[in-house]
Design an enzyme around this catalytic site. Structure first.
Site, mmCIF file in Angstrom:
data_model
loop_
_atom_site.group_PDB
_atom_site.id
_atom_site.type_symbol
_atom_site.label_atom_id
_atom_site.label_comp_id
_atom_site.label_asym_id
_atom_site.label_seq_id
_atom_site.Cartn_x
_atom_site.Cartn_y
_atom_site.Cartn_z
ATOM 1 N N LYS A 13 22.242 -28.396 -22.167
ATOM 2 C CA LYS A 13 22.889 -27.680 -21.041
ATOM 3 C C LYS A 13 22.032 -27.701 -19.789
ATOM 4 O O LYS A 13 22.516 -27.986 -18.709
ATOM 5 C CB LYS A 13 23.081 -26.184 -21.355
ATOM 6 C CG LYS A 13 24.063 -25.828 -22.384
ATOM 7 C CD LYS A 13 24.279 -24.315 -22.434
ATOM 8 C CE LYS A 13 23.043 -23.482 -22.704
ATOM 9 N NZ LYS A 13 22.469 -23.608 -24.042
ATOM 10 N N ARG A 88 26.439 -15.179 -22.086
ATOM 11 C CA ARG A 88 26.063 -15.490 -23.469
ATOM 12 C C ARG A 88 26.662 -14.486 -24.447
ATOM 13 O O ARG A 88 26.422 -14.598 -25.639
ATOM 14 C CB ARG A 88 24.539 -15.442 -23.588
ATOM 15 C CG ARG A 88 23.889 -16.796 -23.862
ATOM 16 C CD ARG A 88 22.402 -16.568 -23.826
ATOM 17 N NE ARG A 88 21.612 -17.579 -24.437
ATOM 18 C CZ ARG A 88 20.842 -18.438 -23.774
ATOM 19 N NH1 ARG A 88 20.841 -18.452 -22.466
ATOM 20 N NH2 ARG A 88 20.076 -19.274 -24.422
ATOM 21 N N ARG A 127 10.863 -30.635 -28.160
ATOM 22 C CA ARG A 127 10.878 -30.460 -26.701
ATOM 23 C C ARG A 127 9.505 -30.000 -26.197
ATOM 24 O O ARG A 127 8.861 -29.148 -26.796
ATOM 25 C CB ARG A 127 11.940 -29.413 -26.368
ATOM 26 C CG ARG A 127 12.107 -29.120 -24.906
ATOM 27 C CD ARG A 127 13.452 -28.535 -24.610
ATOM 28 N NE ARG A 127 13.646 -27.189 -25.135
ATOM 29 C CZ ARG A 127 14.809 -26.530 -25.035
ATOM 30 N NH1 ARG A 127 15.841 -27.106 -24.462
ATOM 31 N NH2 ARG A 127 14.921 -25.313 -25.522
ATOM 32 N N ARG A 159 7.505 -24.395 -25.558
ATOM 33 C CA ARG A 159 7.927 -23.014 -25.353
ATOM 34 C C ARG A 159 7.762 -22.242 -26.656
ATOM 35 O O ARG A 159 8.067 -22.766 -27.712
ATOM 36 C CB ARG A 159 9.407 -22.980 -24.932
ATOM 37 C CG ARG A 159 9.622 -23.173 -23.461
ATOM 38 C CD ARG A 159 11.071 -23.411 -23.112
ATOM 39 N NE ARG A 159 12.016 -22.495 -23.753
ATOM 40 C CZ ARG A 159 13.333 -22.513 -23.545
ATOM 41 N NH1 ARG A 159 13.850 -23.389 -22.704
ATOM 42 N NH2 ARG A 159 14.128 -21.675 -24.173
ATOM 43 N N ARG A 170 17.571 -18.473 -33.088
ATOM 44 C CA ARG A 170 18.379 -18.602 -31.859
ATOM 45 C C ARG A 170 19.758 -19.181 -32.168
ATOM 46 O O ARG A 170 20.755 -18.795 -31.570
ATOM 47 C CB ARG A 170 17.642 -19.482 -30.827
ATOM 48 C CG ARG A 170 16.484 -18.738 -30.174
ATOM 49 C CD ARG A 170 15.551 -19.671 -29.457
ATOM 50 N NE ARG A 170 16.141 -20.329 -28.303
ATOM 51 C CZ ARG A 170 15.657 -21.435 -27.753
ATOM 52 N NH1 ARG A 170 14.579 -22.014 -28.251
ATOM 53 N NH2 ARG A 170 16.243 -21.958 -26.711
HETATM 54 P P1 AMP Z 1 17.324 -20.507 -22.475
HETATM 55 O O1 AMP Z 1 16.258 -21.035 -21.584
HETATM 56 O O2 AMP Z 1 18.679 -20.503 -21.846
HETATM 57 O O3 AMP Z 1 17.305 -21.132 -23.853
HETATM 58 O O4 AMP Z 1 16.982 -18.948 -22.695
HETATM 59 C C1 AMP Z 1 15.774 -18.537 -23.312
HETATM 60 C C2 AMP Z 1 15.888 -17.109 -23.802
HETATM 61 O O5 AMP Z 1 16.153 -16.234 -22.692
HETATM 62 C C3 AMP Z 1 17.045 -16.834 -24.769
HETATM 63 O O6 AMP Z 1 16.729 -17.177 -26.118
HETATM 64 C C4 AMP Z 1 17.209 -15.327 -24.593
HETATM 65 O O7 AMP Z 1 16.165 -14.617 -25.248
HETATM 66 C C5 AMP Z 1 17.000 -15.171 -23.088
HETATM 67 N N1 AMP Z 1 18.271 -15.299 -22.357
HETATM 68 C C6 AMP Z 1 18.637 -16.303 -21.499
HETATM 69 N N2 AMP Z 1 19.872 -16.095 -21.015
HETATM 70 C C7 AMP Z 1 20.308 -14.950 -21.573
HETATM 71 C C8 AMP Z 1 21.519 -14.228 -21.484
HETATM 72 N N3 AMP Z 1 22.539 -14.648 -20.712
HETATM 73 N N4 AMP Z 1 21.638 -13.082 -22.208
HETATM 74 C C9 AMP Z 1 20.623 -12.638 -22.979
HETATM 75 N N5 AMP Z 1 19.453 -13.274 -23.123
HETATM 76 C C10 AMP Z 1 19.284 -14.427 -22.431
#
Ligand code: AMP
Length: 216
Positions: A13, A88, A127, A159, A170
């Site tokens: 994404k 989300r 990654r 990360r 996740r």
């Molecule tokens: P991402 O970089 O999109 O994979 O997001 C990393 C982490 O940020 C996720 O695993 C959540 O812990 C938090 N996070 C990102 N976006 C959201 C969201 N819309 N709602 C809740 N937690 C989020």
């Protein structure tokens, strides 16, 4: 133009939505990036979010909704955006709908990227990211020229939430909390489902072909 990119962690994404946002000249707004910056800057939001992110859990809706309502009011988001990682949960979907209604705008499309769990785990655990310029690499599919180092010279990192156990957590959080948004947007006739198998270029071609808004 307003698009949401939806899909499990590791599906691509972030990469795909930022390429398209650049082509369309609209901001790429990624909640994960906003939260990681807040953690680095040690802001109140960052302090609240850190433990959730490191455990692979979702940050509470009220925190994220506030962050995004503020972000979407910024001037660069007036003429459109691509949302990556938001909404989300159904509560976040409702909050976005209310925010759009209040500003007299609507979503054009929700791009839903699909991939099997095995490929997702392989993609995420390989990654590596540059903590400075944010370029994303992969140990097998997108190696840096010099091992362990970004093109900007900064050492690459994994990360914390990309370690295999956290990745599996996740994925189950995604299935429980985020997957219901697929039906939600299907009912609104906004969902565009795309198989995200294959190279970055191939998936990008598919998305651009279906969106029909990207200049070639
Ligand atoms: P991402 O970089 O999109 O994979 O997001 C990393 C982490 O940020 C996720 O695993 C959540 O812990 C938090 N996070 C990102 N976006 C959201 C969201 N819309 N709602 C809740 N937690 C989020």
């Amino acid at each position: 133009m307003r698009f949401v990119f939806l899909g499990p962690p590791g599906v691509g994404k972030g990469t795909q939505s930022s390429i398209i946002a650049k082509k369309l000249g609209i901001p790429h707004i990624a909640t994960g990036d906003i939260l990681r910056k807040a953690i680095l800057d040690k802001t109140d939001i960052g302090l609240k979010a850190k433990a959730y992110i490191n455990a692979g859990k979702l940050v509470p809706d009220e925190v994220i909704i506030q962050v995004m309502n503020d972000r979407l009011k910024e001037p660069d988001a007036k003429s459109g955006y691509i949302l990556d990682g938001y909404p989300r949960t159904i509560a976040q979907g409702d909050a976005l709908a209310i925010q759009l209604l209040a500003s007299g705008k609507k979503l054009d499309q929700v791009v839903y990227l699909v991939l099997s769990d095995e490929v997702l785990v392989e993609r995420i655990s390989g990654r590596r990211v540059c903590p400075s310029c944010k370029t994303v690499y992969h140990l097998i599919y997108s190696k840096p020229e010099k091992e362990g180092e970004c093109k900007c010279g900064v050492p690459l990192v994994q990360r914390k939430d990309d370690h295999e156990n956290t990745v599996r957590n996740r994925l189950s959080v995604y299935k429980r909390e985020t997957a219901p948004l697929i039906e939600y947007y299907k009912k609104l006739k906004l969902l565009l489902e795309i198989n995200a198998e294959g190279s970055l270029g191939l998936v990008n071609e598919k998305i651009e072909g279906l969106l029909k808004v990207c200049p070639s």
